[in-house]
Design a protein around this motif. Sequence first.
Motif, PDB file in Angstrom:
ATOM      1  N   SER A  72       0.828  -1.205   0.000  1.00 36.17           N
ATOM      2  CA  SER A  72       0.000   0.000   0.000  1.00 36.17           C
ATOM      3  C   SER A  72       0.863   1.256   0.000  1.00 36.17           C
ATOM      4  CB  SER A  72      -0.918  -0.001   1.229  1.00 36.17           C
ATOM      5  OG  SER A  72      -1.819  -1.079   1.196  1.00 36.17           O
ATOM      6  N   LEU A 110      -7.589   1.611  -2.886  1.00 34.83           N
ATOM      7  CA  LEU A 110      -6.752   2.482  -2.067  1.00 34.83           C
ATOM      8  C   LEU A 110      -6.813   3.879  -2.673  1.00 34.83           C
ATOM      9  CD1 LEU A 110      -4.616   2.228   0.340  1.00 34.83           C
ATOM     10  CD2 LEU A 110      -2.902   2.425  -1.482  1.00 34.83           C
ATOM     11  N   ASP A 131      -9.436   3.194   2.414  1.00 34.06           N
ATOM     12  CA  ASP A 131      -9.938   2.060   1.653  1.00 34.06           C
ATOM     13  C   ASP A 131     -11.280   2.415   1.019  1.00 34.06           C
ATOM     14  OD1 ASP A 131     -11.826   1.914   3.694  1.00 34.06           O
ATOM     15  OD2 ASP A 131     -10.964   0.124   4.613  1.00 34.06           O
TER      16      ASP A 131
END
Length: 264
Positions: free
Chosen positions: A197, A231, A248
Amino acid sequence: MSPFDLSVVDRWSDERTVEVTAAGVEAYAAVVGGPSPVYAVAPAMDLVFAVAEAAVPAELRARVVHGQEDLVFHRPLPVGEKVTLRAAVVGLHGKGSGTTATIKVETRDAAGQLVNEQYVTEFYRGVPTDLAAGSAAPPLPREPLDGPPLHTATTPLPPDLPRQYADASGDHNPIHLDDDFARAAGLPGVIVHGLASLAIATGVVLSASGKTGLRRLGCRFTRPVAPGDTLTTRVWAHEGGYRFDAVDGHDQVVLGSGVAILTP
């Protein structure tokens, strides 16, 4: 009695030499959406695990999640050359909800020059202690972000991202690969690697800045994100650099306190 071994604090590992290959850099870029300075973590992955395992009983490793990452860049990784790494647990700190282990990594080139420093903060959920040994990672900014973001981008997270990232980075922690293991560890199922991420979010930050060089990159991993989710990275200009976070698909913050300081 604490289950953590305090004797390892500030005890540096033996040095390891790793070749930085073009194939490895390219494989990582293919997974995270482009060339990323976060690849600096990959050569040190096995060493970080080995150092952590010396401090923590094996049965507690199932409780660990990545709490925070902070990278300080002195020069780019020398692709096609070898680097030398060493690492140490530099701090163990407890609280009511669990215990953090802070691991510092130093990467040097063939001439002995510092390439980067990494501060990896592991959080052992549900393992409370009153430990206060050694030092914590450098602080990340906590003040609220004001005004609308300078730039926002949403990235789908493929269902097979954890497997792809594990192969590209060397991080095969089963909480990212095995649903049963992840649930037994108290998670809802397999989760995306925090560093995956972060690498994706970093690409958004660099796109907003128009630059490619970083002096510092850090964030807190505030909440797990599932493969197949999205994301959304939000970027703010801040004091000559950038602040960022990411949410999210349910608008829950999964990366917090993000800071990116660019090279001049």
